[in-house]
Design a protein around this motif. Structure first.
Motif, PDB file in Angstrom:
ATOM      1  N   GLU A 213      28.239  37.718  48.360  1.00  0.00           N
ATOM      2  CA  GLU A 213      26.816  38.176  47.211  1.00  0.00           C
ATOM      3  C   GLU A 213      26.526  39.570  47.848  1.00  0.00           C
ATOM      4  O   GLU A 213      26.661  40.414  47.404  1.00  0.00           O
ATOM      5  CB  GLU A 213      26.122  36.766  46.967  1.00  0.00           C
ATOM      6  N   TYR A 214      26.666  39.917  48.803  1.00  0.00           N
ATOM      7  CA  TYR A 214      25.854  40.963  49.694  1.00  0.00           C
ATOM      8  C   TYR A 214      27.593  41.749  49.657  1.00  0.00           C
ATOM      9  O   TYR A 214      26.788  43.450  49.142  1.00  0.00           O
ATOM     10  CB  TYR A 214      26.141  40.354  51.456  1.00  0.00           C
ATOM     11  N   PHE A 215      28.514  41.670  49.312  1.00  0.00           N
ATOM     12  CA  PHE A 215      29.725  42.605  49.543  1.00  0.00           C
ATOM     13  C   PHE A 215      29.747  42.875  47.937  1.00  0.00           C
ATOM     14  O   PHE A 215      29.657  44.479  47.803  1.00  0.00           O
ATOM     15  CB  PHE A 215      31.144  42.125  49.727  1.00  0.00           C
ATOM     16  N   LEU A 216      28.981  42.005  47.102  1.00  0.00           N
ATOM     17  CA  LEU A 216      29.268  42.764  44.997  1.00  0.00           C
ATOM     18  C   LEU A 216      27.423  43.598  45.151  1.00  0.00           C
ATOM     19  O   LEU A 216      27.802  44.608  44.571  1.00  0.00           O
ATOM     20  CB  LEU A 216      29.404  41.835  44.504  1.00  0.00           C
ATOM     21  N   THR A 217      26.644  43.304  45.782  1.00  0.00           N
ATOM     22  CA  THR A 217      25.607  43.785  45.255  1.00  0.00           C
ATOM     23  C   THR A 217      24.971  44.509  46.013  1.00  0.00           C
ATOM     24  O   THR A 217      23.897  45.208  46.166  1.00  0.00           O
ATOM     25  CB  THR A 217      24.177  42.391  44.721  1.00  0.00           C
ATOM     26  N   HIS A 218      25.217  44.707  47.371  1.00  0.00           N
ATOM     27  CA  HIS A 218      24.721  45.372  48.628  1.00  0.00           C
ATOM     28  C   HIS A 218      23.253  44.729  48.723  1.00  0.00           C
ATOM     29  O   HIS A 218      22.309  45.795  49.658  1.00  0.00           O
ATOM     30  CB  HIS A 218      24.417  46.694  47.622  1.00  0.00           C
ATOM     31  N   LYS A 219      22.933  43.847  48.625  1.00  0.00           N
ATOM     32  CA  LYS A 219      21.554  43.342  48.340  1.00  0.00           C
ATOM     33  C   LYS A 219      21.434  42.170  49.692  1.00  0.00           C
ATOM     34  O   LYS A 219      21.988  40.797  49.663  1.00  0.00           O
ATOM     35  CB  LYS A 219      21.230  42.464  47.438  1.00  0.00           C
ATOM     36  N   LEU A 220      20.684  42.886  51.388  1.00  0.00           N
ATOM     37  CA  LEU A 220      20.839  42.250  52.383  1.00  0.00           C
ATOM     38  C   LEU A 220      19.490  41.164  51.997  1.00  0.00           C
ATOM     39  O   LEU A 220      18.948  41.393  52.117  1.00  0.00           O
ATOM     40  CB  LEU A 220      21.027  42.998  53.407  1.00  0.00           C
ATOM     41  N   THR A 221      20.225  39.222  52.452  1.00  0.00           N
ATOM     42  CA  THR A 221      18.895  38.781  53.196  1.00  0.00           C
ATOM     43  C   THR A 221      19.547  37.801  54.119  1.00  0.00           C
ATOM     44  O   THR A 221      20.582  38.198  54.327  1.00  0.00           O
ATOM     45  CB  THR A 221      19.261  37.502  51.455  1.00  0.00           C
ATOM     46  N   GLU A 222      18.449  36.378  54.161  1.00  0.00           N
ATOM     47  CA  GLU A 222      18.987  35.789  55.434  1.00  0.00           C
ATOM     48  C   GLU A 222      20.641  35.251  55.289  1.00  0.00           C
ATOM     49  O   GLU A 222      21.069  34.632  55.646  1.00  0.00           O
ATOM     50  CB  GLU A 222      17.729  34.678  55.730  1.00  0.00           C
ATOM     51  N   ARG A 223      20.368  35.146  54.206  1.00  0.00           N
ATOM     52  CA  ARG A 223      21.603  34.135  53.094  1.00  0.00           C
ATOM     53  C   ARG A 223      22.785  34.169  53.468  1.00  0.00           C
ATOM     54  O   ARG A 223      24.097  33.965  53.970  1.00  0.00           O
ATOM     55  CB  ARG A 223      21.417  34.150  51.923  1.00  0.00           C
ATOM     56  N   SER A 224      22.915  36.112  53.864  1.00  0.00           N
ATOM     57  CA  SER A 224      24.100  36.511  53.833  1.00  0.00           C
ATOM     58  C   SER A 224      24.786  36.098  55.540  1.00  0.00           C
ATOM     59  O   SER A 224      25.749  36.221  55.801  1.00  0.00           O
ATOM     60  CB  SER A 224      23.934  38.361  53.940  1.00  0.00           C
ATOM     61  N   ASP A 225      23.325  36.336  56.662  1.00  0.00           N
ATOM     62  CA  ASP A 225      23.850  35.409  57.997  1.00  0.00           C
ATOM     63  C   ASP A 225      24.744  34.094  57.901  1.00  0.00           C
ATOM     64  O   ASP A 225      24.334  33.944  58.924  1.00  0.00           O
ATOM     65  CB  ASP A 225      22.410  35.903  58.502  1.00  0.00           C
ATOM     66  N   VAL A 226      23.729  33.488  57.197  1.00  0.00           N
ATOM     67  CA  VAL A 226      23.686  32.445  56.940  1.00  0.00           C
ATOM     68  C   VAL A 226      25.255  32.118  56.633  1.00  0.00           C
ATOM     69  O   VAL A 226      25.959  30.733  56.887  1.00  0.00           O
ATOM     70  CB  VAL A 226      23.075  31.165  56.341  1.00  0.00           C
ATOM     71  N   TYR A 227      26.409  33.025  55.490  1.00  0.00           N
ATOM     72  CA  TYR A 227      27.341  32.388  55.369  1.00  0.00           C
ATOM     73  C   TYR A 227      28.530  32.449  56.071  1.00  0.00           C
ATOM     74  O   TYR A 227      28.845  31.900  56.261  1.00  0.00           O
ATOM     75  CB  TYR A 227      27.329  33.470  53.491  1.00  0.00           C
ATOM     76  N   SER A 228      28.141  34.207  56.590  1.00  0.00           N
ATOM     77  CA  SER A 228      28.608  33.876  57.774  1.00  0.00           C
ATOM     78  C   SER A 228      28.538  33.017  59.096  1.00  0.00           C
ATOM     79  O   SER A 228      29.769  33.176  59.298  1.00  0.00           O
ATOM     80  CB  SER A 228      28.368  35.311  58.446  1.00  0.00           C
ATOM     81  N   LEU A 229      27.993  32.397  59.542  1.00  0.00           N
ATOM     82  CA  LEU A 229      28.030  31.504  60.875  1.00  0.00           C
ATOM     83  C   LEU A 229      28.563  30.545  59.750  1.00  0.00           C
ATOM     84  O   LEU A 229      29.213  29.669  60.224  1.00  0.00           O
ATOM     85  CB  LEU A 229      26.360  31.118  60.613  1.00  0.00           C
ATOM     86  N   GLY A 230      28.906  29.832  58.278  1.00  0.00           N
ATOM     87  CA  GLY A 230      28.964  29.172  57.903  1.00  0.00           C
ATOM     88  C   GLY A 230      30.327  29.212  58.177  1.00  0.00           C
ATOM     89  O   GLY A 230      31.472  28.429  58.598  1.00  0.00           O
ATOM     90  N   VAL A 231      30.706  30.723  58.104  1.00  0.00           N
ATOM     91  CA  VAL A 231      32.556  30.836  58.428  1.00  0.00           C
ATOM     92  C   VAL A 231      32.575  30.399  60.142  1.00  0.00           C
ATOM     93  O   VAL A 231      33.899  29.980  59.754  1.00  0.00           O
ATOM     94  CB  VAL A 231      32.569  32.253  58.087  1.00  0.00           C
ATOM     95  N   VAL A 232      31.959  30.958  61.133  1.00  0.00           N
ATOM     96  CA  VAL A 232      32.123  30.200  61.871  1.00  0.00           C
ATOM     97  C   VAL A 232      32.382  28.998  62.200  1.00  0.00           C
ATOM     98  O   VAL A 232      33.103  28.433  62.916  1.00  0.00           O
ATOM     99  CB  VAL A 232      30.969  31.066  63.246  1.00  0.00           C
ATOM    100  N   PHE A 233      31.746  28.269  61.751  1.00  0.00           N
ATOM    101  CA  PHE A 233      31.652  26.503  61.392  1.00  0.00           C
ATOM    102  C   PHE A 233      32.901  26.355  61.036  1.00  0.00           C
ATOM    103  O   PHE A 233      33.300  25.334  61.959  1.00  0.00           O
ATOM    104  CB  PHE A 233      30.452  26.493  60.904  1.00  0.00           C
ATOM    105  N   LEU A 234      33.781  26.658  60.101  1.00  0.00           N
ATOM    106  CA  LEU A 234      35.074  26.906  59.524  1.00  0.00           C
ATOM    107  C   LEU A 234      35.652  26.690  60.583  1.00  0.00           C
ATOM    108  O   LEU A 234      37.153  26.263  60.774  1.00  0.00           O
ATOM    109  CB  LEU A 234      34.927  27.319  58.290  1.00  0.00           C
ATOM    110  N   GLU A 235      35.478  27.940  61.645  1.00  0.00           N
ATOM    111  CA  GLU A 235      36.621  27.606  62.464  1.00  0.00           C
ATOM    112  C   GLU A 235      36.881  27.226  63.814  1.00  0.00           C
ATOM    113  O   GLU A 235      37.100  26.824  64.111  1.00  0.00           O
ATOM    114  CB  GLU A 235      36.331  29.001  63.391  1.00  0.00           C
ATOM    115  N   LEU A 236      35.188  26.207  64.377  1.00  0.00           N
ATOM    116  CA  LEU A 236      35.260  25.993  65.605  1.00  0.00           C
ATOM    117  C   LEU A 236      36.228  24.251  64.586  1.00  0.00           C
ATOM    118  O   LEU A 236      36.414  24.039  65.074  1.00  0.00           O
ATOM    119  CB  LEU A 236      33.646  25.448  64.878  1.00  0.00           C
TER     120      LEU A 236
END
Length: 271
Positions: free
Chosen positions: A215-238
């Motif tokens: 969503e951030y990539f497409l809209t250029h709108k940055l929110t805390e949810r963007s960080d949460v998504y990235s952290l979710g990817v880290v959880f999948l890596e774990l």
């Protein structure tokens, strides 16, 4: 030499809230050279697109990590000053601590507390000699989440990290997770003169492929949810041990493609 006090962005940050950069030392190049034995290759503990990381010993005996930028990849005064200013006022068990910096002789170096167990990504590699136990993975996930929660809800003003990834989560001697690398971070929106709080920041997209919030990539709108998504990817890596993008496969799409009944089997196979 970059002079932070003359940097327009730094001045803009300071104009929004009065902060003195206390507890952060400005080191000389000579001090950094002595600490690393003239940046001897044996002192090097990491390397990335920004440059190299060295283990160093300060004059008082403190062991530190020294991130030295390549000449052709200097962060620029904006990112350099952002990290110094933000980390100087952020204090949390799950955030890496900044000890100081060096900015002279066309050099940019940041000096951090030393993390003996390196980055989380180091321990998820197939080549690692000591794979993390499930308990350690849960402990690391909780620590990283607490660090991010602090940035979003307790820092004043709140901060969007903008580059959460496994290589930016460091591990201390007890495998406590610490979020690091604030060069791309942005201050969260503040209320306008009418007291209205903007829902997002409109900004150029920054981050790492595979971790970027679509969503951030497409809209250029940055929110805390963007960080949460990235952290979710880290959880999948774990959970899986996979990289976010591996052999042309995206970890999020791979996991989503499985029904819940077969997901556990898939995880066991890919760990």
């Amino acid at each position: 030499m970059i002079t932070c006090s003359k940097d327009a962005y730094y001045l803009a940050v300071l104009s929004r809230f009065s902060v003195k950069v206390d507890g952060v030392k400005c080191f000389t190049f000579d001090e950094m050279a002595v600490a690393t034995r003239d940046f001897d290759i044996s002192a090097q503990v990491g390397q990335g697109g920004y440059g190299k990381v060295y283990r160093g010993n300060l004059a008082d005996g403190t062991t530190v990590a020294i991130k030295r930028a390549h000449e052709d990849s200097l962060q620029g005064s904006k990112e350099f000053c952002t990290e110094i200013e933000l980390l100087s006022r952020l204090h949390h068990r799950n955030l890496v601590s900044l000890v100081g910096y060096c900015d002279e002789e066309d050099e940019q170096m940041l000096v951090y507390e030393f993390m003996p167990n390196g980055t989380l990504r180091d321990h998820l590699s197939a080549k690692t000699e000591r794979p993390l136990s499930f308990g350690q993975r849960v402990h690391i996930a909780l620590g990283a989440a607490k660090g991010l929660l602090y940035l979003h809800t307790e820092a004043n003003p709140p901060i969007f990290h903008r580059d959460v990834k496994a290589s930016n989560i460091l591990l201390d001697s007890k495998f406590v997770a610490k979020v690091a690398d604030f060069g791309l971070s942005r201050l969260a929106p503040v209320p306008d003169i009418e007291g209205t709080l903007p829902a997002h920041i409109s900004t150029v997209v920054k981050g790492t492929p595979g971790y970027l919030d679509p969503e951030y990539f497409l809209t250029h709108k940055l929110t805390e949810r963007s960080d949460v998504y990235s952290l979710g990817v880290v959880f999948l890596e774990l959970l899986t041990g996979m990289k976010p993008i591996q052999h042309g496969k995206n970890i999020v799409r791979e996991v989503k493609s499985f029904h819940s009944g077969s997901l556990l089997i898939w995880l066991l196979v890919h760990r």
